[in-house]
Design an enzyme around this catalytic site. Structure first.
Site, short mmCIF file in Angstrom:
data_model
loop_
_atom_site.label_atom_id
_atom_site.label_comp_id
_atom_site.label_asym_id
_atom_site.label_seq_id
_atom_site.Cartn_x
_atom_site.Cartn_y
_atom_site.Cartn_z
N LYS A 179 63.90 -0.92 65.12
CA LYS A 179 65.00 -0.26 65.83
C LYS A 179 64.66 1.16 66.32
O LYS A 179 65.51 2.04 66.32
CB LYS A 179 66.26 -0.22 64.94
N ASP B 280 71.81 -4.01 54.82
CA ASP B 280 73.18 -4.01 55.38
C ASP B 280 73.78 -5.42 55.46
O ASP B 280 74.99 -5.59 55.31
CB ASP B 280 73.24 -3.32 56.75
#
Ligand code: ADP
Ligand code: MG
Length: 435
Positions: free
Chosen positions: A154, A190
Site C-alpha cells: 500500500k 485489520d
C-alpha cells in the site's frame, strides 16, 4: 456511432464474466490449499493465533489501527453479551514522509498519537493501559502479541521495518516518548479485527474483509487443516489471514501491467492493484489518459489531472459514478460535452464494477472452502471506505456471489463493520486475556 463502439471496446476490457469468476474461485482453492501446506503460493495463509470470540469478553482497551491512509485510535469498552461502547475516537492521516522515511520516525509518530490521545482523556487510567495494535500489513506471527513484517504494501516503504517485530518497534517508540505505561497485548491484522468485531455480536460471522486503501480477508479455519504448523491444537479453530491482496491468478489488462510496473512493489499484490482504493483512481487515470491521447476525450486536448500519477483518486470515481462532475470542475475541467461525461462515467463504473466482482468471487471462494455445500449461514463483516462509500459496490459483490454460488449465494450475508478493525482488535485483546 463509431465513438460509441469504442466506448464498449474500452469498458469491455474490464468485464468479469461468470467464467472468469469460476476461474478465480478455482484458483483461490488451489492457492489456499498450497498456502496452508506451506508450499509456494500467492496466498500466504497466515495463522493469527486466536480463535473466534464468544461475545462474552469484557474489559477496557485502547486500539490503534494503522490501515494505510488513516490512523485511528479508539478507546473501547467491552461490556459482554455482544455489547460495547466507544468513549473516544481519533482519526489522523499518516503523513507521506512518515510512510516513506525512517521506520523509527513512523513508529515514533504512532507513539506520539497514542500519547496525545491518552492526554486528551481518551483513556482514563494512565497506570496500565492495554493496547491492541491493528497493523494491516502481511505479518508473520508466532504469538498473538508478536509478529514480523514480511513486506510493506500500500505504498509504505519506511526503512528498517521489514523483517522486524513491529510490536517491539512500537514498544521502543512508546518508551522513548515517555509512554511506557502502555502495554501492547495483541497484534491484530485489520481483517481479523473486523471478523472479531462482527462475531462479537453475530455468531454466524466467520469471515472478515477489508475494502479500503488495500484489500484483504480472513476466515475461521480448522487447525487440523493448517498443516504447515504443527502443535496448533487438534480439533480446534483458528482465524487465518489470507493476505488475498497478493492473489496472482488473474486476467490483467495492459493498464494493470503498467500500473504494477510503475509501483514500488512490482509483481506483488496483483489482486489488490485491481481491487483496492489506493489503485482504482490511478487505473482510471491511465485509461483516461490513453483515451485523451487517442483524441477520444476533451476534444483531443490534454488535461494535467490525467497526466499526473495518483492525482485522480478513488473518491473521484465515486463522485463521477454518481454523475457529480463538480470534482473535475475543481481541477479546472469544466464544461464537459455530453460524450465526455458518458465516456468518463462508463470507464469509472467499469473499473469499480470489476473491482467488486473480483472481490465477490474471492468471498465466494472462501465461503465455499469453509462449507462446500453451503449448508450454514455465513456472515461476512466488511470494513473500508471503498465498500462503504462507492455507490452500488455491495450490489456488485452480490452479483458475483450469485454467479459463483447460484441460489445458495443467499447463505452468504455481507454486513458492514465500520471501524470494526479497531473495535475487533480490542475484542481479540480480551480473548487473549481470557485464554
Ligand atoms: P484504511 O485503508 O487506511 O484503513 P479506509 O478504509 O478509510 O482506510 O480507506 C481509505 C481509502 O478509501 C482511500 O485510500 C481511498 O482510496 C478510498 N476512498 C476514499 N473516499 C472514497 C469514496 N468516497 N469512495 C470510494 N473510495 C473512497
Ligand atoms: Mg482500515
Amino acid at each position: 456511432m463509431k465513438k460509441r463502439g469504442s466506448v464498449l471496446e474500452w469498458t469491455g476490457l474490464f468485464h468479469v464474466s461468470p467464467a472468469d469468476i469460476a476461474d478465480i474461485v478455482g484458483g483461490f482453492h488451489s492457492e489456499m490449499k498450497r498456502g496452508l501446506a506451506g508450499e509456494p503460493s500467492s496466498l500466504k495463509m497466515l495463522p493469527s493465533f486466536v480463535a473466534k470470540p464468544r461475545g462474552s469478553e469484557t474489559g477496557r482497551y485502547l486500539a490503534l489501527d494503522l490501515g494505510g491512509t488513516n490512523l485511528r485510535i479508539l478507546a473501547v469498552e467491552l461490556e459482554g453479551e455482544g455489547r460495547f461502547r466507544i468513549p473516544a475516537v481519533d482519526k489522523v492521516v499518516v503523513p507521506g514522509e512518515r510512510m516513506r522515511g525512517k521506520g523509527e520516525d513512523l513508529f515514533d509518530f504512532l507513539a506520539e498519537c497514542i500519547l496525545a490521545f491518552a492526554g486528551k482523556g481518551g483513556e482514563g487510567n494512565r497506570e496500565d493501559l492495554r493496547l491492541a495494535f491493528t497493523f494491516s500489513f502481511p505479518t508473520e506471527q508466532t504469538r498473538v502479541d508478536a509478529g514480523r513484517l514480511l513486506v510493506w504494501t500500500k505504498g509504505f516503504t519506511a526503512t528498517g521495518v521489514e523483517g522486524e517485530d513491529v510490536v517491539d518497534l512500537l514498544t521502543r517508540s512508546l518508551r522513548r516518548k515517555g509512554a511506557g505505561f502502555v502495554r501492547i497485548v495483541a497484534l491484530v491484522n485489520d481483517t481479523v479485527g473486523t471478523l472479531a468485531a462482527k462475531a462479537y455480536t453475530d455468531r454466524t460471522c466467520d469471515m472478515g474483509v477489508i475494502l479500503g486503501t488495500g484489500t484483504n480477508a480472513c476466515y475461521v479455519e480448522e487447525t487440523a487443516r493448517i498443516t504447515k504448523r504443527r502443535g496448533l491444537g487438534a480439533g480446534g479453530e483458528m482465524i487465518v489471514n489470507l493476505e488475498w491482496g497478493n492473489f496472482a491468478l488473474l486476467r490483467r489488462t495492459p493498464f494493470d501491467a503498467d500500473l504494477d510496473r510503475d509501483s514500488p512493489n512490482p509483481g506483488s499484490q496483483l489482486l489488490e492493484k485491481m481491487v483496492s482504493g489506493l489503485y482504482l483512481g490511478e487505473l482510471a487515470r491511465r485509461v483516461i489518459r490513453a483515451l485523451m491521447n487517442e483524441g477520444l476525450l476533451f476534444d483531443g486536448s490534454s488535461r494535467d489531472l490525467f497526466t499526473t500519477p495518483y492525482a485522480f483518486g478513488t473518491e473521484h470515481l465515486s463522485a463521477i459514478a454518481s454523475d457529480d462532475f463538480g470534482v473535475l470542475a475543481r481541477f479546472g475541467i469544466g464544461n464537459l460535452m455530453e460524450n465526455d461525461r458518458i465516456l468518463l462515467t462508463e470507464i469509472c463504473r467499469a473499473i469499480v464494477r470489476r473491482s467488486a466482482r473480483i472481490a465477490g468471487a474471492a468471498v465466494a471462494a472462501v465461503a465455499a472452502w469453509m462449507d462446500p455445500e453451503l449448508k450454514r449461514n455465513h456472515t461476512v463483516g466488511i470494513d473500508g471506505t471503498l465498500f462503504e462509500c462507492y455507490p452500488g459496490y455491495p450490489a456488485h459483490i452480490r452479483g458475483a456471489l450469485a454467479d459463483a454460488l447460484g441460489p445458495r449465494a443467499d447463505r452468504v450475508r455481507l454486513e458492514p463493520a465500520k471501524d470494526g478493525s479497531g473495535i475487533g482488535a480490542a475484542v481479540i485483546a480480551a480473548v487473549v486475556g481470557a485464554q
